[in-house]
Design an enzyme around this catalytic site. Sequence first.
Site, PDB file in Angstrom:
ATOM      1  N   HIS A 465     -26.649 -17.963 -28.959  1.00 64.22           N
ATOM      2  CA  HIS A 465     -27.994 -18.532 -28.810  1.00 64.22           C
ATOM      3  C   HIS A 465     -28.352 -18.702 -27.336  1.00 64.22           C
ATOM      4  O   HIS A 465     -29.406 -18.236 -26.885  1.00 64.22           O
ATOM      5  CB  HIS A 465     -28.056 -19.888 -29.526  1.00 64.22           C
ATOM      6  N   GLU A 466     -27.483 -19.377 -26.602  1.00 55.44           N
ATOM      7  CA  GLU A 466     -27.784 -19.609 -25.185  1.00 55.44           C
ATOM      8  C   GLU A 466     -27.798 -18.303 -24.399  1.00 55.44           C
ATOM      9  O   GLU A 466     -28.555 -18.150 -23.438  1.00 55.44           O
ATOM     10  CB  GLU A 466     -26.781 -20.597 -24.583  1.00 55.44           C
ATOM     11  N   HIS A 469     -31.206 -16.861 -24.494  1.00 49.67           N
ATOM     12  CA  HIS A 469     -32.037 -17.420 -23.422  1.00 49.67           C
ATOM     13  C   HIS A 469     -31.674 -16.780 -22.080  1.00 49.67           C
ATOM     14  O   HIS A 469     -32.553 -16.457 -21.268  1.00 49.67           O
ATOM     15  CB  HIS A 469     -31.821 -18.931 -23.315  1.00 49.67           C
ATOM     16  N   HIS A 472     -33.141 -13.499 -21.661  1.00 44.23           N
ATOM     17  CA  HIS A 472     -34.582 -13.623 -21.439  1.00 44.23           C
ATOM     18  C   HIS A 472     -34.877 -13.771 -19.942  1.00 44.23           C
ATOM     19  O   HIS A 472     -35.871 -13.234 -19.431  1.00 44.23           O
ATOM     20  CB  HIS A 472     -35.114 -14.825 -22.211  1.00 44.23           C
TER      21      HIS A 472
END
Length: 675
Positions: A465-466, A469, A472
């Site tokens: 999940h991180e 990010h 991104h």
Amino acid sequence: MTQNPLFETWTTPFEVPPFDRIEPAHFPPAFDRGMDEELADIAAITHSPEPPSFANTIEALERSGALLNRVSDLFYNLNSSASNKEIEAIARDYAPKLAAHRSKIALNPSLFACIDALYQKRDTLGLAPDQLRLLERYHTRFVRAGALLGPEQKTRMSEITARMASLHTHFGQNVLFDEDEWRLVLVAGDLAGLPDFARDAAAAAAKERGLDGKYVITLSRSSVEPFLTFSARRDLRETAYRAWVQRGEHQGEHDNAPLIAELLALRQEQARLLGYDTYAAYRLDDTMAKTPEAAELLLEQVWEPAKHKAAAERAELAEAANLDGLNEPIAPWDWRYYAEKVRAAKYDLDESALKPYFVLDNIVAALFDTAGRLFGVSFVPRTDCPVYHPDVRTYEVRDPAGKAIGLFLHDNFARPGKRSGAWMSSYRDQESLDGEVLPIVVNNNNFSKGDPTLLSFDDARTLFHEFGHGLHGLLSHVRYRSQSGTAVLRDFVEFPSQIMEHWVQAPEILRKYARHYQTGEPIPDVLIERLLAARNFNQGFATVEYAACAMIDLELHAHTDTAPVDIARFEQDFLTRVGMPVEIGLRHRPTHFQHLFDGAGYAAGYYAYLWAEVLDADGYAAFAEAGDVFDPALAARLKVIYSAGDTRDPMALYRDFRGREPEIDALLEQRGLNP
């Protein structure tokens, strides 16, 4: 101060901060000079003899405050990852000063007049699409900050923002105080039920605190959750659970309840000044959802199905508890313990058998392989970059041609002085206005260090999940800093992170990287089958735990009463009204709900995780439909989302990727909430 590294041009690789030379005392003069320089930059814009243009106004704003941006990015990363008493004191001192500084710019009538003049004739300026969006977003941000208010209202708005900044800082420091101060010290006789990995982690935590030969459970999620899952000592589970949920709630100087009451009142006043009935209406007006009602509708679609599923789960747990000799109702400190027993019996799958296959270093390799297969990037270790803590690992990120596109810092372990949870941040954002500036991105986790470090499957999913990010930020390919990476609408920012979670359970990734820490053998196919079969297990609990937090967030910020909120009573009344199962606690109770009160980033916006889950479930379904989780055409379209930042409307980006707007069916199926 004659020698301050914050004023230098850094000659380190990638111009990474020279952490080994930076001391807390360097920050106050750097903040002061940074604010002075930014005000001078703004004065140059407003006093220009030339009429406003995109170049001398918007692009000049993008260039303004370079020193302050650099110092702030560095300081607030350290404040989260490597804090100490000196840094905490500076944070308290400068929070209102920096807020007042930002207000001075946001409420500058001459500056807004320049922006507004451009905005009013934006369609005639011949701007590129990214420039037009940037101008529109600047105008929106200034209006939402109070640019259209009268002089007295602007003064009050500035006072509100400064006070809120102080309250946010105090709130976070109070939570960190409780997390650093509390520990459950155990001896060998207290360890019944704990598997080896949990015992080893507790022993390491004890040694770190000078308690060799004993065992320590902390309030880090990676410590307390395994304890609640495996400890056969119900009395100790209750002790740990109560301490965990009471963070920030203790009366005295570290009590967050009065801070919440004041913050809610100030936020409501802020919203009213800006013409909104509630703070929730104000915040959601600038999101994909647009209104609190739209967010509430999404939550309503999962709330009752989730409660129904949780009730069925509770019945299974009660049966297991009865067989275990517990004749009392299931309590919140029992749920995880008996859920693990039911899962082990129902799917022949238990965490202690699964965890040896999830070695941190191997799952990090899985992250990098996934990014490489999807987006063509590679991660090359760098040992020549300064770091702020020995735990931090540094990687140069390269594109398919081998060209460097950024630097990635991985900080994975819990420790004193580091706030709990998991998050992504950046020391520098990508931009190319005056030449390519490469991003420096950090992922923080709070795993319990081991030798080796073993992850739960949920830990592995958090890692992915991180990393979503992080990608991104790293894959960002924009012209302007204000549009870089994760600088997107709040209820879109979780899509790139949440869709990345799906690849951790891809069988081809599991077979390659889930390897036993002792034998090196890959995880057996039968365990993969059981793991995937159990994906929807306990989803009633997980959905109720999350959705209740999202609903109380919206309700707190729809509050219109001017009297201070009694947060304890408000919480209890809310839980009763929505029919919260007593065996399931809020994932984040208000007094430690840092998403809402340690800053305003997710205030009235915690629903965004579920909003983004509609997108990620629907989006990953496209890969399933293609029959290839690394389908090149889909991956190329997905990469556009990671690289576009805020240069385009998020729904338009999603439609280009998926070919249509998202549908909720995949989310309901993903959580096992279909009728």
